[in-house]
Design a protein around this motif. Structure first.
Motif, short mmCIF file in Angstrom:
data_model
loop_
_atom_site.label_atom_id
_atom_site.label_comp_id
_atom_site.label_asym_id
_atom_site.label_seq_id
_atom_site.Cartn_x
_atom_site.Cartn_y
_atom_site.Cartn_z
N ALA A 112 0.81 -1.22 0.00
CA ALA A 112 0.00 0.00 0.00
C ALA A 112 0.84 1.27 0.00
O ALA A 112 0.28 2.37 -0.09
CB ALA A 112 -0.93 0.00 1.22
N LEU A 114 3.55 3.92 -1.52
CA LEU A 114 4.07 4.35 -2.81
C LEU A 114 5.60 4.32 -2.81
O LEU A 114 6.23 4.39 -1.76
CB LEU A 114 3.59 5.77 -3.12
CG LEU A 114 2.08 6.00 -3.08
CD1 LEU A 114 1.79 7.48 -3.29
CD2 LEU A 114 1.38 5.15 -4.11
N PHE A 148 -2.13 11.09 -2.44
CA PHE A 148 -2.33 9.78 -3.06
C PHE A 148 -2.05 8.68 -2.04
O PHE A 148 -2.77 7.66 -2.00
CB PHE A 148 -1.43 9.64 -4.29
CG PHE A 148 -1.75 8.42 -5.12
CD1 PHE A 148 -0.74 7.57 -5.53
CD2 PHE A 148 -3.06 8.12 -5.49
CE1 PHE A 148 -1.03 6.44 -6.31
CE2 PHE A 148 -3.35 7.01 -6.25
CZ PHE A 148 -2.33 6.16 -6.66
N GLN A 149 -1.02 8.88 -1.21
CA GLN A 149 -0.69 7.88 -0.21
C GLN A 149 -1.82 7.76 0.81
O GLN A 149 -2.22 6.67 1.20
CB GLN A 149 0.62 8.24 0.49
CG GLN A 149 1.06 7.23 1.53
CD GLN A 149 1.32 5.86 0.92
OE1 GLN A 149 2.38 5.61 0.35
NE2 GLN A 149 0.37 4.96 1.06
N ASP A 151 -4.96 8.41 0.34
CA ASP A 151 -6.11 7.75 -0.29
C ASP A 151 -5.86 6.25 -0.47
O ASP A 151 -6.79 5.43 -0.33
CB ASP A 151 -6.40 8.39 -1.65
CG ASP A 151 -6.89 9.83 -1.51
OD1 ASP A 151 -6.83 10.58 -2.51
OD2 ASP A 151 -7.31 10.20 -0.39
N THR A 152 -4.63 5.90 -0.80
CA THR A 152 -4.31 4.48 -0.99
C THR A 152 -4.50 3.71 0.31
O THR A 152 -5.06 2.61 0.33
CB THR A 152 -2.85 4.33 -1.48
OG1 THR A 152 -2.67 5.09 -2.66
CG2 THR A 152 -2.54 2.87 -1.76
N TYR A 153 -4.04 4.31 1.41
CA TYR A 153 -4.24 3.66 2.71
C TYR A 153 -5.73 3.55 3.04
O TYR A 153 -6.21 2.53 3.53
CB TYR A 153 -3.52 4.43 3.82
CG TYR A 153 -2.03 4.21 3.88
CD1 TYR A 153 -1.18 5.17 4.42
CD2 TYR A 153 -1.44 3.04 3.41
CE1 TYR A 153 0.19 4.98 4.48
CE2 TYR A 153 -0.07 2.84 3.46
CZ TYR A 153 0.74 3.82 4.00
OH TYR A 153 2.11 3.64 4.06
N GLU A 155 -8.25 3.38 1.10
CA GLU A 155 -9.00 2.46 0.25
C GLU A 155 -8.59 1.01 0.45
O GLU A 155 -9.27 0.10 -0.02
CB GLU A 155 -8.81 2.83 -1.23
CG GLU A 155 -9.51 4.13 -1.62
CD GLU A 155 -9.02 4.67 -2.95
OE1 GLU A 155 -8.19 3.97 -3.60
OE2 GLU A 155 -9.44 5.77 -3.35
N ASN A 156 -7.51 0.81 1.15
CA ASN A 156 -7.05 -0.57 1.38
C ASN A 156 -8.00 -1.26 2.37
O ASN A 156 -8.28 -0.75 3.45
CB ASN A 156 -5.63 -0.54 1.93
CG ASN A 156 -4.99 -1.94 1.90
OD1 ASN A 156 -5.53 -2.88 2.47
ND2 ASN A 156 -3.87 -2.03 1.24
#
Lengths: 239, 188
Positions: A112, A114, A148-149, A151-153, A155-156
């Motif tokens: 997760a 980047l 972005f980081q 959001d990535t976390y 959405e995980n």
């Protein structure tokens, strides 16, 4: 000459019929029968009750003896042994069901995170048997990477309660005139990973940890002596 | 007349026997039968308990000795803290990481901040805390965690703090917990 006996003035009565005295003697006869029946029935009943009482008392005494034998045959030592074994199993099972793979947490972060993000520090703290709380100090070079980081976390599916805070921006001085300095963005990330999503699943690979040989020998000796003890107990029980 | 009197006496005696012996005897028989029923019911319960206990004992005895030893290893009666420190040293060496320090925190206290663990309860096992400090590469630390989670007895990671060193390596301070069996039976 007429019979002088016929001259009596007392009228002669005819022969008395038999049935006239019947009712009086019949009542007495019935009462006699009834009284005899009552007495003999009472005596019979008394005798029967006496023997039945003895029989019922014997039955009860037999039950008491059987109950005492059953109570005596109960082994408290066996009960304690079974209860202790059961409790040990429950406690072991509780810890097994809460066994977590911390390696899984690191793999989740690897997937997760980047490439433009660097961890300066990371702390994992177990919160009871519910979740692992992660607190990381992260460094990146752009705001886009930060967003972005985050959001990535978020959405995980393995990660929850994501929060980004303490963001600070530092632009380094121009090393070369006309060339912008490097942007350094640091922020703190807090997130949680539920324990249920990172439970440890044993692999088919054999355990590679080898304790010292001395310990292995002692464990082998202890298990063989335990087997001998169990055999002796079972032989005694058979006897 | 004499015969009638005798019959009256017979009836009265019968009535007397009925009220003084027969009737109380019936009541006594009823009481004895009730007691018999009670004893019968209790006997059934005791027999059922004995039967269940025998079944459980035989099930317990049928478990292989190897499995019972594994259970005793996983959840021992007590934790040998020195043995655990030795095992941690061996694990660190096997992972390739550099061993720095290890200390024990005693039962359920120092070395673990996880006071809210469900294991540290009146009905749970006894908890022992340890603190391990190591240094190594990221892969070496991952190998260390892999070995810790595959150990034959639980070495639960309660807290890990990673930080960078000047040489590009990572240092990790790991708080671990292991457990021993805590019996709930009170000795009589």
């Amino acid at each position: 000459m007429p019979d002088p006996s016929n001259n009596s003035f007392i009228p002669k009565r005819g022969p008395v019929p038999r049935g006239k005295h019947g009712p009086a003697s019949r009542r007495v006869y019935l009462f006699t029968i009834v009284s005899y029946i009552v007495l003999f029935s009472t005596l019979l009943a008394s005798g029967g009750i006496y023997f039945y009482t003895n029989h019922v008392t014997q039955q009860r005494d037999l039950k008491i003896i059987e109950l005492n034998q059953a109570i005596t045959s109960f082994s408290e030592a066996n009960m304690r042994e079974v209860l202790e074994f059961d409790e040990r199993l429950r406690q072991a099972s509780g810890r097994v069901n809460a066994s977590v793979s911390v390696l899984s947490i690191l793999r989740i972060l690897e997937e997760a995170t980047l490439d433009t993000v660097t961890f300066e520090s990371l702390t994992l703290t177990r919160e009871a048997d519910d979740a692992y709380a992660l607190a990381a100090s992260v460094y990146t070079d752009t705001f886009d990477s930060t967003i972005f980081q985050r959001d990535t976390y978020s959405e995980n599916q393995m990660i929850s309660n994501v929060s980004v805070s303490g963001l600070s921006v530092n632009v380094s001085e121009e090393e070369t005139p006309g060339v912008k300095g490097k942007t350094e963005i640091t922020f703190d990330v807090n997130l949680k990973v539920p324990v249920q999503k990172i439970l440890y699943t044993p692999s088919s690979e054999p355990v590679t940890i080898k304790p010292a040989t001395l310990v292995e020998d002692s464990i082998t000796a202890a298990s063989s002596s335990s087997e001998e003890a169990v055999d002796e107990v079972s032989n005694e029980e058979t006897i | 007349m004499k015969g009638v009197f005798t019959q009256f006496v017979m009836v009265i005696v019968s009535i007397g026997i009925i009220f003084t012996y027969v009737k109380p005897s019936f009541a006594k028989i009823g009481v004895i039968q009730e007691e018999s029923k009670t004893y019968e019911a209790e006997l059934e319960k005791v027999v059922a308990v004995n039967s269940t206990l025998s079944l459980l004992k035989s099930q317990m005895d049928s478990i292989a000795m190897a499995d019972r030893m594994k259970l005793l290893t996983y959840m021992p009666d007590s934790v040998d803290e020195i043995a655990v420190l030795r095992d941690l040293f061996l694990i660190v060496n096997q992972s390739g990481a550099l061993y720095r320090n290890v200390s024990s925190g005693g039962s359920g206290s120092a070395g673990t901040k996880n006071k809210n663990s469900s294991a540290v309860t009146a009905t749970g096992p006894e908890q022992y805390g340890f603190t391990l400090e190591v240094e190594g590469t990221y892969d070496q630390l991952k190998s260390l965690f892999s070995l810790l989670e595959r150990n034959e007895y639980p070495l639960e990671i309660q807290n890990v703090s990673f930080s960078k060193t000047e040489g590009g390596f990572l240092t990790a301070s790991i708080e671990l917990a292991t457990y021993s069996f805590k019996s709930q039976l009170t000795s009589e």
